[in-house]
Scaffold this motif. Structure first.
Motif, PDB file in Angstrom:
ATOM      1  N   VAL A  33      44.939  30.696  33.714  1.00 43.84           N
ATOM      2  CA  VAL A  33      43.753  31.115  34.453  1.00 43.84           C
ATOM      3  C   VAL A  33      43.972  32.566  34.869  1.00 43.84           C
ATOM      4  CG1 VAL A  33      42.320  30.731  36.487  1.00 43.84           C
ATOM      5  CG2 VAL A  33      43.321  28.777  35.285  1.00 43.84           C
ATOM      6  N   THR A  34      43.131  33.448  34.355  1.00 47.07           N
ATOM      7  CA  THR A  34      43.191  34.868  34.696  1.00 47.07           C
ATOM      8  C   THR A  34      41.976  35.191  35.540  1.00 47.07           C
ATOM      9  OG1 THR A  34      44.321  35.394  32.621  1.00 47.07           O
ATOM     10  CG2 THR A  34      43.265  37.218  33.775  1.00 47.07           C
ATOM     11  N   ILE A  35      42.212  35.619  36.778  1.00 51.54           N
ATOM     12  CA  ILE A  35      41.123  36.026  37.666  1.00 51.54           C
ATOM     13  C   ILE A  35      41.277  37.526  37.866  1.00 51.54           C
ATOM     14  CG2 ILE A  35      40.066  35.784  39.938  1.00 51.54           C
ATOM     15  CD1 ILE A  35      41.244  32.930  39.992  1.00 51.54           C
ATOM     16  N   LEU A  36      40.295  38.266  37.379  1.00 55.19           N
ATOM     17  CA  LEU A  36      40.391  39.717  37.377  1.00 55.19           C
ATOM     18  C   LEU A  36      39.246  40.325  38.181  1.00 55.19           C
ATOM     19  CD1 LEU A  36      41.808  42.262  36.262  1.00 55.19           C
ATOM     20  CD2 LEU A  36      40.366  42.037  34.231  1.00 55.19           C
ATOM     21  N   THR A  37      39.594  41.190  39.133  1.00 57.84           N
ATOM     22  CA  THR A  37      38.591  41.877  39.959  1.00 57.84           C
ATOM     23  C   THR A  37      38.762  43.389  39.931  1.00 57.84           C
ATOM     24  OG1 THR A  37      39.963  41.748  41.946  1.00 57.84           O
ATOM     25  CG2 THR A  37      38.439  39.914  41.547  1.00 57.84           C
ATOM     26  N   ALA A  38      39.854  43.878  39.412  1.00 58.06           N
ATOM     27  CA  ALA A  38      40.203  45.299  39.478  1.00 58.06           C
ATOM     28  C   ALA A  38      39.202  46.181  38.727  1.00 58.06           C
ATOM     29  CB  ALA A  38      41.596  45.515  38.917  1.00 58.06           C
ATOM     30  N   PRO A  39      38.854  47.326  39.316  1.00 57.39           N
ATOM     31  CA  PRO A  39      37.927  48.241  38.650  1.00 57.39           C
ATOM     32  C   PRO A  39      38.599  49.169  37.638  1.00 57.39           C
ATOM     33  CG  PRO A  39      38.448  49.085  40.825  1.00 57.39           C
ATOM     34  CD  PRO A  39      39.137  47.732  40.690  1.00 57.39           C
ATOM     35  N   GLU A  40      39.925  49.320  37.712  1.00 53.84           N
ATOM     36  CA  GLU A  40      40.621  50.278  36.852  1.00 53.84           C
ATOM     37  C   GLU A  40      40.750  49.756  35.425  1.00 53.84           C
ATOM     38  OE1 GLU A  40      41.804  50.486  41.035  1.00 53.84           O
ATOM     39  OE2 GLU A  40      42.241  48.916  39.579  1.00 53.84           O
ATOM     40  N   ALA A  41      40.394  50.612  34.469  1.00 57.46           N
ATOM     41  CA  ALA A  41      40.440  50.234  33.054  1.00 57.46           C
ATOM     42  C   ALA A  41      41.838  49.825  32.607  1.00 57.46           C
ATOM     43  CB  ALA A  41      39.912  51.376  32.185  1.00 57.46           C
ATOM     44  N   GLN A  42      42.875  50.517  33.085  1.00 62.28           N
ATOM     45  CA  GLN A  42      44.229  50.161  32.669  1.00 62.28           C
ATOM     46  C   GLN A  42      44.630  48.786  33.191  1.00 62.28           C
ATOM     47  OE1 GLN A  42      47.104  53.201  33.548  1.00 62.28           O
ATOM     48  NE2 GLN A  42      46.191  54.654  32.117  1.00 62.28           N
ATOM     49  N   THR A  43      44.240  48.467  34.408  1.00 63.48           N
ATOM     50  CA  THR A  43      44.553  47.142  34.954  1.00 63.48           C
ATOM     51  C   THR A  43      43.791  46.074  34.181  1.00 63.48           C
ATOM     52  OG1 THR A  43      44.927  48.118  37.125  1.00 63.48           O
ATOM     53  CG2 THR A  43      44.581  45.732  37.047  1.00 63.48           C
ATOM     54  N   GLN A  44      42.529  46.337  33.894  1.00 64.11           N
ATOM     55  CA  GLN A  44      41.723  45.397  33.114  1.00 64.11           C
ATOM     56  C   GLN A  44      42.346  45.191  31.730  1.00 64.11           C
ATOM     57  OE1 GLN A  44      37.833  47.205  33.147  1.00 64.11           O
ATOM     58  NE2 GLN A  44      37.410  46.572  35.245  1.00 64.11           N
ATOM     59  N   MET A  45      42.776  46.287  31.113  1.00 66.22           N
ATOM     60  CA  MET A  45      43.372  46.196  29.786  1.00 66.22           C
ATOM     61  C   MET A  45      44.666  45.392  29.829  1.00 66.22           C
ATOM     62  SD  MET A  45      42.845  46.990  26.707  1.00 66.22           S
ATOM     63  CE  MET A  45      43.666  47.192  25.156  1.00 66.22           C
ATOM     64  N   MET A  46      45.491  45.638  30.821  1.00 71.46           N
ATOM     65  CA  MET A  46      46.759  44.908  30.909  1.00 71.46           C
ATOM     66  C   MET A  46      46.517  43.422  31.138  1.00 71.46           C
ATOM     67  SD  MET A  46      49.796  45.846  30.394  1.00 71.46           S
ATOM     68  CE  MET A  46      50.696  44.451  29.770  1.00 71.46           C
ATOM     69  N   ALA A  47      45.501  43.085  31.925  1.00 71.70           N
ATOM     70  CA  ALA A  47      45.162  41.672  32.127  1.00 71.70           C
ATOM     71  C   ALA A  47      44.770  41.027  30.796  1.00 71.70           C
ATOM     72  CB  ALA A  47      44.031  41.536  33.139  1.00 71.70           C
ATOM     73  N   MET A  48      44.001  41.749  29.987  1.00 66.33           N
ATOM     74  CA  MET A  48      43.588  41.206  28.690  1.00 66.33           C
ATOM     75  C   MET A  48      44.769  41.122  27.730  1.00 66.33           C
ATOM     76  SD  MET A  48      40.479  40.372  29.085  1.00 66.33           S
ATOM     77  CE  MET A  48      40.481  40.245  30.868  1.00 66.33           C
ATOM     78  N   VAL A  49      45.661  42.115  27.758  1.00 70.41           N
ATOM     79  CA  VAL A  49      46.850  42.083  26.898  1.00 70.41           C
ATOM     80  C   VAL A  49      47.715  40.875  27.244  1.00 70.41           C
ATOM     81  CG1 VAL A  49      49.056  43.250  26.418  1.00 70.41           C
ATOM     82  CG2 VAL A  49      46.919  44.562  26.385  1.00 70.41           C
ATOM     83  N   LEU A  50      47.976  40.678  28.536  1.00 66.67           N
ATOM     84  CA  LEU A  50      48.822  39.551  28.938  1.00 66.67           C
ATOM     85  C   LEU A  50      48.156  38.207  28.649  1.00 66.67           C
ATOM     86  CD1 LEU A  50      50.325  40.945  32.250  1.00 66.67           C
ATOM     87  CD2 LEU A  50      51.426  40.759  29.999  1.00 66.67           C
ATOM     88  N   THR A  51      46.851  38.144  28.804  1.00 67.70           N
ATOM     89  CA  THR A  51      46.126  36.916  28.481  1.00 67.70           C
ATOM     90  C   THR A  51      46.218  36.627  26.990  1.00 67.70           C
ATOM     91  OG1 THR A  51      44.656  37.211  30.377  1.00 67.70           O
ATOM     92  CG2 THR A  51      43.883  35.761  28.613  1.00 67.70           C
ATOM     93  N   MET A  52      46.034  37.656  26.165  1.00 68.00           N
ATOM     94  CA  MET A  52      46.118  37.484  24.709  1.00 68.00           C
ATOM     95  C   MET A  52      47.534  37.087  24.296  1.00 68.00           C
ATOM     96  SD  MET A  52      44.741  37.410  21.749  1.00 68.00           S
ATOM     97  CE  MET A  52      43.267  38.354  21.489  1.00 68.00           C
ATOM     98  N   LYS A  53      48.534  37.753  24.853  1.00 70.63           N
ATOM     99  CA  LYS A  53      49.921  37.418  24.511  1.00 70.63           C
ATOM    100  C   LYS A  53      50.255  35.989  24.933  1.00 70.63           C
ATOM    101  CE  LYS A  53      51.138  41.160  22.483  1.00 70.63           C
ATOM    102  NZ  LYS A  53      51.407  41.135  21.034  1.00 70.63           N
ATOM    103  N   SER A  54      49.737  35.565  26.066  1.00 67.68           N
ATOM    104  CA  SER A  54      49.952  34.180  26.502  1.00 67.68           C
ATOM    105  C   SER A  54      49.289  33.202  25.545  1.00 67.68           C
ATOM    106  CB  SER A  54      49.404  33.978  27.921  1.00 67.68           C
ATOM    107  OG  SER A  54      50.116  34.772  28.834  1.00 67.68           O
ATOM    108  N   ALA A  55      48.103  33.541  25.068  1.00 67.60           N
ATOM    109  CA  ALA A  55      47.406  32.691  24.092  1.00 67.60           C
ATOM    110  C   ALA A  55      48.211  32.603  22.801  1.00 67.60           C
ATOM    111  CB  ALA A  55      46.012  33.230  23.822  1.00 67.60           C
ATOM    112  N   GLU A  56      48.789  33.724  22.379  1.00 67.27           N
ATOM    113  CA  GLU A  56      49.611  33.720  21.169  1.00 67.27           C
ATOM    114  C   GLU A  56      50.836  32.830  21.324  1.00 67.27           C
ATOM    115  OE1 GLU A  56      50.418  37.871  20.477  1.00 67.27           O
ATOM    116  OE2 GLU A  56      48.381  38.256  19.775  1.00 67.27           O
TER     117      GLU A  56
END
Length: 149
Positions: A33-56
């Protein structure tokens, strides 16, 4: 401590962590479960990277976006959501869309995002839904779930 013993100690520590990571992977939760509220693009990107890596690695992604991060889910997203980030060369929205394409993956916006934006679900990307608070709370409390961000 000599150069050799520092290197040996660091190598042993790395091997120990690798062994631990291998056992953690075997016990990994079914859902991330990824709950993301951050406005910063780098934080958003890192959340998506970690979510994708976890899915892999076998986790089932369940992403909820709220506040400024929910702008990732818009058909007409701000440039910060779509601008490519290094080193992958894609924006957080594009990586989120790859996550959405995974079997069983969910991407939702929080229940208060659209009403406070003065918009309806038609502004969201196809496949993004509005989270039901009861269902999201249950997903967060599920014994087989892990939380990120």
């Amino acid at each position: 401590m000599t150069k050799f013993s520092i290197k040996t100690t660091l190598t042993a520590a790395a091997l120990g962590l690798a062994a631990f990571a291998g056992t953690a992977h075997a016990d990994e939760a079914d859902t991330l479960v990824t709950i993301l509220t951050a406005p910063e693009a780098q934080t958003q990107m890192m959340a998506m990277v970690l979510t994708m890596k976890s899915a892999e690695q076998g986790a089932m992604p369940h992403v909820m976006l709220c506040g400024p991060a929910a702008d990732l889910a818009l058909k007409e997203a701000p440039e910060s959501a779509t601008a490519p980030q290094k080193p992958l060369g894609v924006g957080p929205q594009q990586l989120m869309q790859k996550i959405m394409g995974l079997p069983g993956a969910k991407v939702e916006v929080c229940a208060i995002y659209l009403p406070n934006k003065g918009a309806g679900p038609e502004v969201l990307l196809d496949g993004v839904t509005v989270a039901a608070p009861d269902a999201m709370a249950a997903a967060m409390l599920d014994a087989d779930a892990r939380m990120s961000f």
